[in-house]
Design a protein around this motif. Structure first.
Motif, PDB file in Angstrom:
ATOM      1  N   VAL A 239      -0.945  -6.108 -10.244  1.00 42.12           N
ATOM      2  CA  VAL A 239      -0.710  -6.159 -11.687  1.00 42.12           C
ATOM      3  C   VAL A 239      -2.031  -6.053 -12.434  1.00 42.12           C
ATOM      4  O   VAL A 239      -2.120  -5.426 -13.481  1.00 42.12           O
ATOM      5  CB  VAL A 239       0.011  -7.477 -12.068  1.00 42.12           C
ATOM      6  CG1 VAL A 239       0.044  -7.653 -13.581  1.00 42.12           C
ATOM      7  CG2 VAL A 239       1.408  -7.496 -11.500  1.00 42.12           C
ATOM      8  N   ARG A 240      -3.078  -6.651 -11.872  1.00 38.44           N
ATOM      9  CA  ARG A 240      -4.374  -6.644 -12.536  1.00 38.44           C
ATOM     10  C   ARG A 240      -5.076  -5.301 -12.434  1.00 38.44           C
ATOM     11  O   ARG A 240      -6.187  -5.136 -12.934  1.00 38.44           O
ATOM     12  CB  ARG A 240      -5.268  -7.736 -11.945  1.00 38.44           C
ATOM     13  CG  ARG A 240      -4.825  -9.117 -12.387  1.00 38.44           C
ATOM     14  CD  ARG A 240      -5.508 -10.194 -11.610  1.00 38.44           C
ATOM     15  NE  ARG A 240      -5.154 -11.512 -12.144  1.00 38.44           N
ATOM     16  CZ  ARG A 240      -5.389 -12.644 -11.508  1.00 38.44           C
ATOM     17  NH1 ARG A 240      -5.986 -12.615 -10.324  1.00 38.44           N
ATOM     18  NH2 ARG A 240      -5.053 -13.783 -12.031  1.00 38.44           N
ATOM     19  N   PHE A 242      -5.726  -3.402  -9.465  1.00 43.00           N
ATOM     20  CA  PHE A 242      -6.448  -3.003  -8.259  1.00 43.00           C
ATOM     21  C   PHE A 242      -5.609  -2.033  -7.434  1.00 43.00           C
ATOM     22  O   PHE A 242      -4.395  -2.173  -7.353  1.00 43.00           O
ATOM     23  CB  PHE A 242      -6.805  -4.233  -7.422  1.00 43.00           C
ATOM     24  CG  PHE A 242      -7.842  -5.098  -8.070  1.00 43.00           C
ATOM     25  CD1 PHE A 242      -9.164  -4.662  -8.143  1.00 43.00           C
ATOM     26  CD2 PHE A 242      -7.510  -6.318  -8.628  1.00 43.00           C
ATOM     27  CE1 PHE A 242     -10.126  -5.444  -8.747  1.00 43.00           C
ATOM     28  CE2 PHE A 242      -8.466  -7.094  -9.242  1.00 43.00           C
ATOM     29  CZ  PHE A 242      -9.779  -6.665  -9.307  1.00 43.00           C
TER      30      PHE A 242
ATOM     31  N   ARG B  87      -1.222   2.777 -13.564  1.00 43.61           N
ATOM     32  CA  ARG B  87      -1.634   1.460 -13.079  1.00 43.61           C
ATOM     33  C   ARG B  87      -2.735   0.867 -13.953  1.00 43.61           C
ATOM     34  O   ARG B  87      -2.665  -0.275 -14.382  1.00 43.61           O
ATOM     35  CB  ARG B  87      -2.109   1.570 -11.619  1.00 43.61           C
ATOM     36  CG  ARG B  87      -2.279   0.232 -10.942  1.00 43.61           C
ATOM     37  CD  ARG B  87      -2.767   0.406  -9.519  1.00 43.61           C
ATOM     38  NE  ARG B  87      -4.102   0.961  -9.489  1.00 43.61           N
ATOM     39  CZ  ARG B  87      -4.513   1.905  -8.658  1.00 43.61           C
ATOM     40  NH1 ARG B  87      -3.692   2.410  -7.781  1.00 43.61           N
ATOM     41  NH2 ARG B  87      -5.742   2.352  -8.711  1.00 43.61           N
ATOM     42  N   ALA B  91      -2.503  -2.276 -16.508  1.00 43.98           N
ATOM     43  CA  ALA B  91      -3.378  -3.416 -16.221  1.00 43.98           C
ATOM     44  C   ALA B  91      -4.248  -3.765 -17.422  1.00 43.98           C
ATOM     45  O   ALA B  91      -4.534  -4.930 -17.678  1.00 43.98           O
ATOM     46  CB  ALA B  91      -4.252  -3.117 -15.007  1.00 43.98           C
ATOM     47  N   ARG B 109     -10.186 -17.456  -1.378  1.00 42.44           N
ATOM     48  CA  ARG B 109     -11.207 -17.057  -2.345  1.00 42.44           C
ATOM     49  C   ARG B 109     -11.358 -18.134  -3.420  1.00 42.44           C
ATOM     50  O   ARG B 109     -10.403 -18.817  -3.765  1.00 42.44           O
ATOM     51  CB  ARG B 109     -10.831 -15.726  -3.000  1.00 42.44           C
ATOM     52  CG  ARG B 109     -10.663 -14.602  -1.988  1.00 42.44           C
ATOM     53  CD  ARG B 109     -10.470 -13.278  -2.664  1.00 42.44           C
ATOM     54  NE  ARG B 109     -11.661 -12.899  -3.399  1.00 42.44           N
ATOM     55  CZ  ARG B 109     -11.657 -12.074  -4.437  1.00 42.44           C
ATOM     56  NH1 ARG B 109     -10.526 -11.561  -4.868  1.00 42.44           N
ATOM     57  NH2 ARG B 109     -12.776 -11.768  -5.048  1.00 42.44           N
ATOM     58  N   GLN B 114     -11.579 -14.998  -8.773  1.00 40.24           N
ATOM     59  CA  GLN B 114     -10.179 -14.593  -8.954  1.00 40.24           C
ATOM     60  C   GLN B 114      -9.866 -14.375 -10.436  1.00 40.24           C
ATOM     61  O   GLN B 114      -8.945 -13.647 -10.775  1.00 40.24           O
ATOM     62  CB  GLN B 114      -9.224 -15.625  -8.350  1.00 40.24           C
ATOM     63  CG  GLN B 114      -9.404 -15.745  -6.841  1.00 40.24           C
ATOM     64  CD  GLN B 114      -8.212 -16.378  -6.146  1.00 40.24           C
ATOM     65  OE1 GLN B 114      -7.081 -15.977  -6.337  1.00 40.24           O
ATOM     66  NE2 GLN B 114      -8.464 -17.375  -5.323  1.00 40.24           N
ATOM     67  N   ASP B 117     -12.991 -11.160 -11.386  1.00 37.72           N
ATOM     68  CA  ASP B 117     -12.907  -9.865 -10.697  1.00 37.72           C
ATOM     69  C   ASP B 117     -12.235  -8.765 -11.524  1.00 37.72           C
ATOM     70  O   ASP B 117     -12.809  -7.696 -11.701  1.00 37.72           O
ATOM     71  CB  ASP B 117     -12.170 -10.020  -9.358  1.00 37.72           C
ATOM     72  CG  ASP B 117     -13.140  -9.996  -8.189  1.00 37.72           C
ATOM     73  OD1 ASP B 117     -14.351 -10.142  -8.440  1.00 37.72           O
ATOM     74  OD2 ASP B 117     -12.682  -9.827  -7.046  1.00 37.72           O
ATOM     75  N   PRO B 118     -11.013  -9.023 -12.028  1.00 40.23           N
ATOM     76  CA  PRO B 118     -10.357  -7.973 -12.819  1.00 40.23           C
ATOM     77  C   PRO B 118     -11.152  -7.633 -14.092  1.00 40.23           C
ATOM     78  O   PRO B 118     -11.201  -6.465 -14.484  1.00 40.23           O
ATOM     79  CB  PRO B 118      -8.999  -8.573 -13.183  1.00 40.23           C
ATOM     80  CG  PRO B 118      -8.846  -9.792 -12.384  1.00 40.23           C
ATOM     81  CD  PRO B 118     -10.163 -10.210 -11.871  1.00 40.23           C
ATOM     82  N   ARG B 121     -14.184  -5.526 -12.686  1.00 36.85           N
ATOM     83  CA  ARG B 121     -13.906  -4.285 -11.969  1.00 36.85           C
ATOM     84  C   ARG B 121     -12.899  -3.380 -12.663  1.00 36.85           C
ATOM     85  O   ARG B 121     -12.928  -2.161 -12.491  1.00 36.85           O
ATOM     86  CB  ARG B 121     -13.451  -4.598 -10.550  1.00 36.85           C
ATOM     87  CG  ARG B 121     -14.603  -5.124  -9.687  1.00 36.85           C
ATOM     88  CD  ARG B 121     -14.103  -5.749  -8.410  1.00 36.85           C
ATOM     89  NE  ARG B 121     -13.181  -4.887  -7.699  1.00 36.85           N
ATOM     90  CZ  ARG B 121     -13.562  -3.958  -6.838  1.00 36.85           C
ATOM     91  NH1 ARG B 121     -14.824  -3.780  -6.577  1.00 36.85           N
ATOM     92  NH2 ARG B 121     -12.668  -3.216  -6.226  1.00 36.85           N
ATOM     93  N   ILE B 122     -11.970  -3.962 -13.423  1.00 40.46           N
ATOM     94  CA  ILE B 122     -10.970  -3.131 -14.104  1.00 40.46           C
ATOM     95  C   ILE B 122     -11.331  -2.947 -15.578  1.00 40.46           C
ATOM     96  O   ILE B 122     -11.302  -1.849 -16.108  1.00 40.46           O
ATOM     97  CB  ILE B 122      -9.566  -3.766 -13.981  1.00 40.46           C
ATOM     98  CG1 ILE B 122      -9.204  -4.000 -12.517  1.00 40.46           C
ATOM     99  CG2 ILE B 122      -8.520  -2.902 -14.683  1.00 40.46           C
ATOM    100  CD1 ILE B 122      -9.077  -2.750 -11.667  1.00 40.46           C
ATOM    101  N   ALA B 169      -6.304 -16.956 -16.676  1.00 47.92           N
ATOM    102  CA  ALA B 169      -6.598 -15.628 -16.127  1.00 47.92           C
ATOM    103  C   ALA B 169      -5.793 -14.555 -16.845  1.00 47.92           C
ATOM    104  O   ALA B 169      -6.291 -13.455 -17.110  1.00 47.92           O
ATOM    105  CB  ALA B 169      -6.306 -15.603 -14.632  1.00 47.92           C
TER     106      ALA B 169
END
Lengths: 335, 298
Positions: A239-240, A242, B87, B91, B109, B114, B117-118, B121-122, B169
Motif C-alpha cells: 500500500v505504501r 513498494f 501503484r 501510494a 524491524r 517502518q 522508509d515510505p 523511498r516513495i 504512519a
C-alpha cells in the motif's frame, strides 16, 4: 544469564564429545580387521603379532586403552598415526583448513544460489516460472553430491576441460604457505595466482556439495517467503508503494530466513559429512580424504582424531547457528 | 503532487469484483468521497466493505478477477494508469490504517524505519525531514518518549501503542485519502474509544478524507458524515449519517440500527436483524446473479 548459557553450552559440548569419543573408540576396536595385520607382511608368526600388539598397547583391555588415550587427549596428545607415523593432532589440524575452505565455499554457493532461486520463485509465485523452478530444484535435490561430482568431472574436466579435476592447487605454483588456508592466505599476501588456482580446483567439489543444499534452501525459503508475503505488514508495504521485489527483499526475507536457518544448520553438518566422499572423488587433500585412508588402513588413532574433530566442528556450527538466530530475530535478544 | 484541489477525493464508478468460481464480491458499487469527508462503509461479514477499501488501494486478493468499473482519485482514473504508475499514484495519495496492529508491523524491524522508509523511498523526502515528521506525529498520537519508541521493536510495545504508531504512519505523508479498515476491531474496548477519538481529531486537523470500514453502527454515529450500507457486495443505501439514523429508507439499515446495543437500553432484549429480511435479501441477490450470468453469456 549469558554466562549461565555459555556454561551450559560448554558442559553439554563436553558431554557430547565424550560420548562420541567412547562410541568411536569401542566401535573401531570391536569392528573386524585390525591394524597389526595390515602392518605385518603375510606369513608373520603369531609371536610377531603379539609383540607388535603389545608395542601399540592393543593387548590391554579396551577400557584400559581408553583411559590411556583419554589421558593423552586431555594433555593435547591425540596419539600417533600408525601408518603415517606422525602425531595425529598435527596431521588432522594440517588437513582441517582445506575441508573448512571447501565446505564454507559450498555453503556460500548454496546460500547464494538457493536464496536467489527462492526470491525469484516467490516473486513469480503462482506462475509457470515457479512451477519450473520447483521441478528443477526437486530434480537437483534427487541427485546426491558424489553423482554431481561425476557429472561435473565429465562436463568441465573432460568434455570442456576448463577446471582442474584433482588436488587442491596447481603443484607448479611456488608458494610457501604458513597456514593451510590457501585462499585466505593467497588473498592476504596478494598472490592472486594462488587464489585462482585454488578456486579452479575447489569449484567443482564445492558445487557438488552445494547443489543439493541449494535446492533444499530454494524450496524451503520460497515456501516461507510465500507465507510471510501474506502477512499484514507486507500488504501494508505494498500500500505504501513498494514494489513486490522490494517487499520481498526488505520486509519478507529476514522473517522468512529464520526457519530456513534451522535447516541450513542441520544440513551444513551433512554437507561436511559429504566432503568425505567428494574429496576422495577430486583427490582433494582434506580431512575427509584422510578419513577414508585411515579407515582403509585401520589407523585407529587417526580415525579417532578425525571423528572427534568432526564432532567438535558440528557443535561449533550449531553454536554459530544459534547465535545468528539471535542476530536475525530481535525477539530473542532479551533474557 | 500539487494538483488543483479536486471536487471529489474519491469516486468509485460501477465497481465489480468476481472470484474465479463466479462468486461476486462487489456488485456495481458506486460511491464518492468529498475532501475532508468521512464515509463509513457498514455491513455484515462478507458484505464487501473491506473489499472496496482494498480495491481502492490496489491490494485485492490475487484470486479476484476485476471485472469492470473504475476508481478515480482526485479525478485521475486509475484504470488509465499502468500498474507501476498506478501503484505509486495510489501510494502518494492514500494510506491505510490496518485492522490488526499486532500483525501490521514487521517484527524484525525497528519502528523508526517502518514509518520513515515510505517517506524517504516513495515520497522522496530527506532522511532528516522524514525523521522529524515521524517524531512529530508520534508525539501527536500521544506516544510518550518518541525518541525511544522509534528505536524499539514492535514486540516491545502494546497493541494500543502499535495502533497509534500505525495511525501516525498513515498520516505522516499527509495523504488525501485514508482507508481505515476496522481499525478498532482488534483492540480492547477501553483502547477502542481513544483510537477512534484520535483518528477523528487527526482527520479534522488535516482535512483528510477517510473511508471508514466498520460493522459497528455506534462507531458510525461517532465518526462519519456519510454512510454506505452494503449487503452481499451491493449498495443498499447511501445517505448522510444523520438521515440514516433518523429515517433510514431500507428495512435492512433500520434492522442494523435496531441491533446496535446502547448503554441506556439495558432492559431491552438484543434484537438482531430479522432472519426473514436477510433471507429475502439473499433471494434478491441470487435472482440478480441469475440475470447477470444469463445476460453475460449471450
Amino acid at each position: 544469564m549469558l554466562l549461565k548459557n555459555v556454561l551450559v553450552r560448554l558442559i553439554t559440548t563436553a558431554i557430547t564429545l565424550f560420548g562420541v569419543a567412547v562410541v568411536v573408540f569401542v566401535l573401531v576396536r570391536v569392528a573386524p580387521g585390525n591394524p597389526i595385520a595390515m602392518m605385518l607382511p603375510p606369513g608373520a608368526t603369531s609371536e610377531d603379532i603379539a609383540n607388535l600388539s603389545a608395542l601399540y598397547g592393543f593387548d590391554k583391555s579396551i577400557f584400559e586403552q581408553f583411559v590411556i588415550w583419554l589421558g593423552g587427549v586431555l594433555r593435547g596428545d591425540f596419539g600417533t598415526s600408525i601408518t603415517l607415523r606422525q602425531p595425529v593432532a598435527e596431521l588432522v589440524l594440517g588437513r582441517l583448513p582445506a575441508t573448512l575452505e571447501l565446505s564454507t565455499m559450498a555453503l556460500f554457493i548454496a546460500l547464494g544460489l538457493g536464496g536467489t532461486v527462492a526470491v525469484i520463485g516467490a516473486r513469480k509465485r503462482d506462475t509457470a516460472t515457479e512451477v519450473g523452478l520447483d521441478l528443477t530444484s526437486g530434480a537437483v535435490l534427487s541427485i546426491p553430491d558424489f553423482l554431481w561430482g561425476l557429472i561435473f568431472v565429465l562436463l568441465f574436466g573432460v568434455l570442456w576441460p576448463i577446471l582442474s579435476i584433482s588436488g587442491r592447487i596447481d603443484p607448479r605454483i611456488e608458494f610457501d604457505f604458513t597456514t593451510n588456508f590457501y585462499i585466505f592466505e593467497g588473498l592476504i599476501r596478494g598472490r592472486f595466482d594462488v587464489v585462482m588456482s585454488t578456486l579452479s580446483h575447489m569449484l567443482m567439489p564445492a558445487m557438488s556439495l552445494a547443489l543439493p543444499l541449494a535446492a533444499m534452501i530454494a524450496q524451503l525459503l520460497k515456501q516461507n517467503l510465500k507465507e510471510v508475503l501474506n502477512q499484514d505488514y507486507t500488504t501494508l508495504a505494498r500500500v505504501r508503494g513498494f514494489s513486490e521485489t522490494s517487499v520481498i527483499l526488505r520486509e519478507a526475507l529476514r522473517n522468512a530466513a529464520l526457519p530456513t536457518l534451522a535447516l541450513v544448520g542441520v544440513q551444513f553438518t551433512f554437507l561436511i559429512g559429504g566432503t568425505v566422499i567428494v574429496e576422495r572423488l577430486f583427490a582433494f587433500e582434506g580431512l575427509g580424504n584422510m578419513a577414508i585412508d585411515a579407515v582403509i588402513n585401520r589407523d585407529l588413532p587417526l580415525i579417532q582424531g578425525i571423528v572427534l574433530l568432526f564432532a567438535a566442528l558440528f557443535t561449533v556450527i550449531n553454536l554459530l547457528v544459534d547465535l545468528s538466530y539471535t542476530l536475525l530475530n530481535p525477539r530473542l535478544r532479551h533474557g | 503532487m500539487t494538483t488543483q484541489p479536486h471536487e471529489k477525493t474519491l469516486e468509485i464508478r460501477q465497481l465489480n469484483a468476481t472470484l474465479p468460481n463466479g462468486m461476486r464480491l462487489l456488485r456495481d458499487v458506486s460511491l464518492t468521497l468529498e475532501p475532508g469527508e468521512v464515509r463509513a462503509l457498514v455491513g455484515e461479514s462478507g458484505a464487501g466493505k473491506s473489499m472496496i477499501g482494498r480495491a481502492v488501494l490496489g491490494i485485492l486478493p490475487s484470486a479476484v478477477v476485476h471485472s469492470s468499473g473504475d476508481i478515480l482519485l482526485e479525478g485521475q482514473s486509475l484504470n488509465a494508469l499502468r500498474p507501476k504508475t498506478r501503484r505509486s499514484t495510489v501510494a502518494k495519495m492514500s494510506a491505510l490504517i490496518p485492522q490488526d496492529p499486532l500483525t501490521a508491523l514487521n517484527p524484525v524491524r525497528k519502528i523508526g524505519p517502518q514509518i520513515t522508509d515510505p517517506l524517504v523511498r516513495i515520497h522522496r523526502w530527506s532522511r532528516d525531514r522524514a525523521l522529524k515528521r515521524a517524531l512529530e506525529l508520534l508525539e501527536r498520537v500521544h506516544i510518550r518518549n518518541p525518541e525511544r519508541v522509534i528505536n524499539s521493536y514492535p514486540h516491545e510495545l502494546s497493541g494500543g501503542m502499535r495502533q497509534r504508531i500505525l495511525i501516525a504512519a498513515a498520516f505522516a505523508p499527509s495523504p488525501r485519502l485514508i482507508v481505515a479498515d476496522e481499525p478498532t476491531t482488534a483492540l480492547d474496548v477501553t483502547v477502542q474509544k481513544q483510537i477512534l477519538q484520535l483518528i477523528r481529531e487527526l482527520q479534522r486537523e488535516t482535512g483528510t478524507a477517510v473511508l471508514f470500514v466498520t460493522h459497528d453502527m455506534g462507531v458510525v454515529a461517532k465518526i462519519s458524515q456519510k454512510v454506505t450500507v452494503l449487503f452481499a457486495g451491493r449498495v443498499l443505501e447511501d445517505a448522510p449519517t444523520e438521515a440514516i439514523f433518523n429515517d433510514a429508507t431500507h428495512p435492512y439499515t433500520r434492522g442494523l440500527i435496531a441491533a446496535t446495543p446502547t448503554p441506556n437500553a439495558t432492559a431491552e432484549p438484543f434484537r438482531p436483524v430479522p432472519q426473514d429480511l436477510i433471507a429475502q435479501l439473499q433471494r434478491d441477490t441470487q435472482a440478480e446473479d441469475m440475470r447477470f450470468y444469463q445476460g453475460g453469456r449471450k
